[in-house]
Design an enzyme around this catalytic site. Structure first.
Site, PDB file in Angstrom:
ATOM      1  N   THR A 190      12.163  -4.545 -14.216  1.00 33.13           N
ATOM      2  CA  THR A 190      11.810  -4.798 -12.817  1.00 33.13           C
ATOM      3  C   THR A 190      10.969  -6.060 -12.723  1.00 33.13           C
ATOM      4  O   THR A 190      10.954  -6.865 -13.668  1.00 33.13           O
ATOM      5  CB  THR A 190      11.118  -3.558 -12.188  1.00 33.13           C
ATOM      6  OG1 THR A 190      10.925  -3.792 -10.789  1.00 33.13           O
ATOM      7  CG2 THR A 190       9.769  -3.248 -12.820  1.00 33.13           C
ATOM      8  N   ASN A 191      10.284  -6.268 -11.613  1.00 36.14           N
ATOM      9  CA  ASN A 191       9.462  -7.478 -11.455  1.00 36.14           C
ATOM     10  C   ASN A 191       8.168  -7.123 -10.717  1.00 36.14           C
ATOM     11  O   ASN A 191       7.932  -5.961 -10.405  1.00 36.14           O
ATOM     12  CB  ASN A 191      10.267  -8.563 -10.726  1.00 36.14           C
ATOM     13  CG  ASN A 191      10.787  -8.053  -9.398  1.00 36.14           C
ATOM     14  OD1 ASN A 191      10.018  -7.751  -8.496  1.00 36.14           O
ATOM     15  ND2 ASN A 191      12.099  -7.916  -9.296  1.00 36.14           N
ATOM     16  N   ARG A 192       7.377  -8.120 -10.429  1.00 39.33           N
ATOM     17  CA  ARG A 192       6.026  -7.853  -9.907  1.00 39.33           C
ATOM     18  C   ARG A 192       5.961  -7.699  -8.391  1.00 39.33           C
ATOM     19  O   ARG A 192       4.879  -7.605  -7.821  1.00 39.33           O
ATOM     20  CB  ARG A 192       5.087  -8.990 -10.314  1.00 39.33           C
ATOM     21  CG  ARG A 192       4.866  -9.092 -11.792  1.00 39.33           C
ATOM     22  CD  ARG A 192       3.866 -10.205 -12.079  1.00 39.33           C
ATOM     23  NE  ARG A 192       3.892 -10.596 -13.461  1.00 39.33           N
ATOM     24  CZ  ARG A 192       3.297  -9.934 -14.435  1.00 39.33           C
ATOM     25  NH1 ARG A 192       2.639  -8.828 -14.170  1.00 39.33           N
ATOM     26  NH2 ARG A 192       3.370 -10.368 -15.673  1.00 39.33           N
ATOM     27  N   SER A 193       7.101  -7.674  -7.721  1.00 38.50           N
ATOM     28  CA  SER A 193       7.053  -7.567  -6.255  1.00 38.50           C
ATOM     29  C   SER A 193       6.403  -6.246  -5.827  1.00 38.50           C
ATOM     30  O   SER A 193       6.697  -5.192  -6.389  1.00 38.50           O
ATOM     31  CB  SER A 193       8.476  -7.645  -5.699  1.00 38.50           C
ATOM     32  OG  SER A 193       8.464  -7.294  -4.338  1.00 38.50           O
ATOM     33  N   ALA A 243      12.825  -8.727  -4.012  1.00 45.06           N
ATOM     34  CA  ALA A 243      12.965  -9.448  -5.275  1.00 45.06           C
ATOM     35  C   ALA A 243      14.017  -8.674  -6.066  1.00 45.06           C
ATOM     36  O   ALA A 243      13.707  -7.670  -6.713  1.00 45.06           O
ATOM     37  CB  ALA A 243      11.639  -9.486  -6.009  1.00 45.06           C
TER      38      ALA A 243
END
Ligand code: CTP
Length: 396
Positions: A209-212, A276
């Site tokens: 996943t990502n930091r959104s 994101a």
């Protein structure tokens, strides 16, 4: 949001939940609204008018017969001044009086005389709420365009559990803003917003996943709701509360988001992709948890996810976001072209107070011709409003 000059008339009736109305009055006042409080006689047994007087900095109406009050000369003055009337908490008794068209105190008088939207947040004993008489009154008022929010299920004044509690203040707050914006500049528009970072599973425990955090997308969805739009928010997992008055579709992966977007854009006026979306995902998802012992020779093979914005096209405005760490404007201009967008909102995630998890953002909005408008550092809610201003121009 242009809250200045907007008047909320807050009607407080005789319920133990009356103290919570003070918190509501405080929030609305802090956010720039003019809050005029009308208290029924019985509400004053639960909370003092002085509390509201100090919170709002405005006179509080406690009776129809106070000749010193600035509102008493014209007994419907507040009905005319109101941009929205919120009754929180609303007792069964006051709801019944309104349903009958009675106007024997300042609050019922104001509700009967106003042309502004009326939001009612009931609070009462669960049996009183469930009673057919109350339910018929509520149904009658709903049919006439009154908006009800709650009541919630939970612990009641009697100590028992049941439906009758004043619902959460966030919900009351959101629904009031929605009612206030009903005739806003996005009224009748159908807007799809995506938010959050998608999660691409590696196995049943892990994911890529990502930091959104979803804050920017949620801010856009709420701002659009507050300006009258019908909003569908397609949300990847976030820690944020579901915004009231908005249809939320929960998704996990890019693939699920693609399907949700494809179905939600039917009949939409705009798609705003603030999510994101993960650009790649594991080629294979392990059915069982990958054990530590298997890690020595583990290689994760990745494949591209579908590019949702590039694929989903139609007779609606398409707005993208570009969170970049370098060559921000050049990269964003390239994306507008590559994805055939009406505009893109670019930001440099390495800048202070911008990007993932922050309350503020500094963005540049680039249109389909590559023309860039740089905005100052703003609260994400204000950024959202600026984007919507541009959307409205684009829709014309
Ligand atoms: N986007 C999308 N589907 C993807 C990836 C991105 O719809 N699989 C959308 C995002 O929601 C955003 C816009 O495309 O509105 C730009 O996303 P970004 O990740 O910045 O662009 P990419 O196309 O992934 O390009 P790059 O990885 O080169 O930055």
């Amino acid at each position: 949001m242009a809250m200045k000059n907007k008047t909320i008339v807050l009607g407080v009736t005789g319920s133990i939940a009356a103290y919570k109305a003070a918190e509501l009055a405080s929030r609305f006042t802090k956010d720039g609204f003019r809050v005029d409080v009308i208290m029924t006689e019985s509400s004053q047994k639960f909370i003092a008018p002085l509390t509201f007087r100090n919170i709002t900095g405005r006179p509080v109406v406690t009776t129809m017969w106070d000749i010193a009050s600035e509102f008493s000369v014209e007994h419907v003055a507040l009905a005319e001044a109101a941009d929205v009337v919120l009754m929180a908490p609303a007792t069964a008794n006051t709801i019944a009086k309104i349903a009958c068209g009675m106007a024997d105190d300042m609050l019922t008088c104001t509700v009967l005389a106003t042309k502004a939207p009326v939001v009612i947040a009931p609070a009462m004993n669960n049996n009183m709420w469930a009673n057919t008489i109350t339910q018929e009154n509520v149904a009658k008022l709903k049919k006439r365009g009154f908006t009800f929010v709650g009541p919630a299920y939970g612990r009641l004044a009697s100590g028992k559990l049941g439906q009758g509690r004043l619902t959460g203040l966030d919900e009351i707050y959101g629904i009031t803003l929605q009612a206030l914006g009903r005739k806003g500049d996005l009224a009748g528009k159908n807007i799809v917003v995506t938010a959050g970072g998608t999660q691409e599973p590696v196995d049943p425990v892990r994911c890529l996943t990502n930091r959104s955090t979803g804050k920017m997308g949620y801010a856009v969805a709420e701002a659009a709701r507050n300006r009258g739009a019908e909003v569908t928010l397609i949300s990847a997992p976030t820690a944020l509360a579901k915004p009231p008055g908005i249809k939320v579709m929960d998704v996990n992966t890019a693939e699920e988001m693609l399907k949700a977007v494809q179905s939600a854009v039917k009949g939409a006026d705009a798609l705003i992709m603030a999510a994101a979306v993960a650009d790649f995902r594991p080629l294979k998802k392990a059915d069982k948890k990958i054990k530590r012992a298997d890690l020595s020779d583990l290689t994760l093979e990745l494949e591209k996810t579908p590019d949702i914005l590039a694929q989903v096209k139609g007779d609606f405005i398409r707005i993208g976001f570009a969170a970049e760490s370098h060559d921000v404007i050049a990269n964003a201009r390239d994306k507008v072209k590559r994805k055939g967008l009406d505009m893109i909102v670019a930001n440099d995630i390495t800048e202070k107070d911008c990007g993932f998890g922050t309350e503020t953002n500094r963005v540049t909005i680039i249109d389909s011709k590559g023309k860039a408008e740089e905005l100052p550092l703003l609260h994400k809610g204000e950024v959202a409003d600026r984007i919507l201003d541009r959307l409205i121009t684009a829709m014309r």
